[in-house]
Design an enzyme around this catalytic site. Structure first.
Site, PDB file in Angstrom:
ATOM      1  N   SER A 119      -0.497  -1.139  -7.547  1.00 29.66           N
ATOM      2  CA  SER A 119      -0.273  -1.568  -6.148  1.00 29.66           C
ATOM      3  C   SER A 119      -1.262  -0.990  -5.148  1.00 29.66           C
ATOM      4  O   SER A 119      -1.256  -1.415  -3.988  1.00 29.66           O
ATOM      5  CB  SER A 119       1.142  -1.204  -5.711  1.00 29.66           C
ATOM      6  OG  SER A 119       2.049  -2.110  -6.256  1.00 29.66           O
TER       7      SER A 119
ATOM      8  N   TYR B 113       6.728   2.181  -0.171  1.00 29.03           N
ATOM      9  CA  TYR B 113       7.983   1.425  -0.342  1.00 29.03           C
ATOM     10  C   TYR B 113       9.153   2.090   0.363  1.00 29.03           C
ATOM     11  O   TYR B 113       9.026   2.537   1.498  1.00 29.03           O
ATOM     12  CB  TYR B 113       8.294   1.214  -1.841  1.00 29.03           C
ATOM     13  CG  TYR B 113       7.081   0.914  -2.645  1.00 29.03           C
ATOM     14  CD1 TYR B 113       6.349  -0.242  -2.402  1.00 29.03           C
ATOM     15  CD2 TYR B 113       6.612   1.791  -3.615  1.00 29.03           C
ATOM     16  CE1 TYR B 113       5.208  -0.517  -3.120  1.00 29.03           C
ATOM     17  CE2 TYR B 113       5.474   1.524  -4.336  1.00 29.03           C
ATOM     18  CZ  TYR B 113       4.783   0.369  -4.075  1.00 29.03           C
ATOM     19  OH  TYR B 113       3.657   0.111  -4.777  1.00 29.03           O
TER      20      TYR B 113
ATOM     21  N   VAL C  84       2.142   2.009  -9.430  1.00 34.22           N
ATOM     22  CA  VAL C  84       2.924   2.504 -10.573  1.00 34.22           C
ATOM     23  C   VAL C  84       2.049   3.018 -11.718  1.00 34.22           C
ATOM     24  O   VAL C  84       2.582   3.523 -12.712  1.00 34.22           O
ATOM     25  CB  VAL C  84       3.951   1.471 -11.103  1.00 34.22           C
ATOM     26  CG1 VAL C  84       5.056   1.225 -10.101  1.00 34.22           C
ATOM     27  CG2 VAL C  84       3.283   0.179 -11.521  1.00 34.22           C
TER      28      VAL C  84
ATOM     29  N   TYR D 240      -2.838 -11.919  -9.042  1.00 31.64           N
ATOM     30  CA  TYR D 240      -2.160 -10.660  -8.673  1.00 31.64           C
ATOM     31  C   TYR D 240      -2.136  -9.694  -9.868  1.00 31.64           C
ATOM     32  O   TYR D 240      -2.452  -8.508  -9.727  1.00 31.64           O
ATOM     33  CB  TYR D 240      -0.743 -10.995  -8.174  1.00 31.64           C
ATOM     34  CG  TYR D 240       0.124  -9.785  -7.963  1.00 31.64           C
ATOM     35  CD1 TYR D 240      -0.035  -8.976  -6.838  1.00 31.64           C
ATOM     36  CD2 TYR D 240       1.109  -9.432  -8.884  1.00 31.64           C
ATOM     37  CE1 TYR D 240       0.757  -7.853  -6.653  1.00 31.64           C
ATOM     38  CE2 TYR D 240       1.907  -8.326  -8.704  1.00 31.64           C
ATOM     39  CZ  TYR D 240       1.731  -7.534  -7.587  1.00 31.64           C
ATOM     40  OH  TYR D 240       2.512  -6.420  -7.411  1.00 31.64           O
TER      41      TYR D 240
ATOM     42  N   LYS E 153      -3.208  -3.532  -3.365  1.00 30.56           N
ATOM     43  CA  LYS E 153      -2.672  -4.293  -2.223  1.00 30.56           C
ATOM     44  C   LYS E 153      -3.359  -3.902  -0.916  1.00 30.56           C
ATOM     45  O   LYS E 153      -3.437  -4.706   0.017  1.00 30.56           O
ATOM     46  CB  LYS E 153      -1.155  -4.067  -2.110  1.00 30.56           C
ATOM     47  CG  LYS E 153      -0.373  -4.610  -3.315  1.00 30.56           C
ATOM     48  CD  LYS E 153       1.085  -4.150  -3.292  1.00 30.56           C
ATOM     49  CE  LYS E 153       1.854  -4.685  -4.490  1.00 30.56           C
ATOM     50  NZ  LYS E 153       3.207  -4.121  -4.599  1.00 30.56           N
TER      51      LYS E 153
END
Ligand code: GLN
Length: 307
Positions: A63, A243, A261, A192, A66
């Site tokens: 991530s 998050y 992760v 993705y 992103k």
């Protein structure tokens, strides 16, 4: 500041935390990594890099990608507050796990922010429209920005995620049902998964994230983002980058940060430097346990949080 000495002290502090977390196994290929790994790097705004431990060992960015997809979309659309991407994705913390579906129905398929999976899928979808090949354009950007031409996708990780990708496919289909995707779902989730599979070291990521500390200037001095756009990405990193632990992270570390992760976390000290720490053991929210401890200690030692 003697970065090397600070990093060594930070690493010594973080060591006891290294085995406390759990390596992600919901993407089976990620489980191959040893839980003992720990590395940390700092790149200052002039491109000097310092590191300790496993700071030159590549890992799966997951991530953290992103952050770069959002930057590339904003760069390509000269996004300010009125940019189209912000009509399709919000910028509020979700308070829910990164792969949660629950808010999407009540909120008409508009994800809370670009750093949860649903929001990142929308950003990748936009990047796909803008570039025609979202994941390859990101890889090229990261190679240039990190100065490492050998950066590559890890096909086994991308395949493994695709094989176990029902949750992300569900998010994408659900958003498509609200008309919030421009490209076919299979293509969006494929790009993705590819972008998440890019392998980079702490060194590579700290250097590649330098534009966030340089108020939007790339490594070669050209402008990627307006200063206000870099500010906005940093702000969303602070509020949403870890998050449903973003509040706790701001409390402990006090820096814009983005986790993945794979166990990596990048953090930005605007005007000074970009950090990347890696240790694969994760807490229940998917953030590296030793990585958070290291960043906490770094800002405590240096006094360099944004607070
Ligand atoms: N590729 C991962 C996923 O979609 C990324 C999640 C993460 O790093 N938090 O589940």
């Amino acid at each position: 500041m003697d970065y090397q000495a600070v990093l060594e002290e930070v690493a010594a502090h973080a060591r006891p935390y290294v085995r406390q977390g759990r390596v992600a196994d919901y993407i089976p290929a990620l489980e191959r990594v040893s839980a003992d790994r720990f590395g940390i790097a700092v790149a200052d705004i002039h491109g000097e890099v310092y590191g300790v431990g496993d700071w030159e060992v590549p890992f799966s960015v997951q991530s953290i990608s992103k952050t770069f997809s959002l930057a590339l979309v904003m760069a390509q659309s000269h996004g300010g507050h009125d940019d189209g991407i912000w009509r399709r994705v919000g910028r509020e913390p979700s308070g829910t796990p990164f792969n949660s579906l629950v808010q999407l129905e009540a909120e008409n398929g508009i994800p809370r922010n670009p750093f949860i999976n649903a929001g990142a899928l929308v950003v990748t979808d936009r990047l796909q429209t803008l570039t025609g090949d979202a994941s390859t354009s990101m890889l090229h950007f990261l190679r240039e920005e990190s100065g490492n031409p050998d950066l590559a996708f890890d096909q086994s990780v991308a395949d493994s995620e695709a094989e176990h990708g029902d949750r992300n496919a569900a998010l994408a289909h659900f958003m498509a049902s609200f008309g919030n995707l421009e490209n076919p779902v299979p293509s969006v989730i494929e790009h993705y998964f590819w972008q998440c599979s890019i392998e980079m070291s702490c060194r590579d990521l700290a250097v590649a994230g330098g534009f966030l500390a340089r108020h939007g200037l790339r490594a070669d001095g050209s402008r990627l983002l307006e200063a206000r756009e870099a500010k906005r990405i940093n702000a969303v990193m602070l509020t949403c980058g870890t998050y449903d632990a973003a509040g706790e992270f701001a409390y402990r570390v006090g820096l814009p940060a983005k986790s993945g992760v794979g166990g990596g976390i990048i953090a930005v000290i605007p005007g000074r430097c970009t950090l990347c720490v890696w240790s694969p053991g994760l807490d229940a929210r998917g953030n590296s346990v030793a990585g958070a401890a290291a960043l906490d200690h770094f800002t405590t030692l240096t006094g360099w949080s944004v607070f």
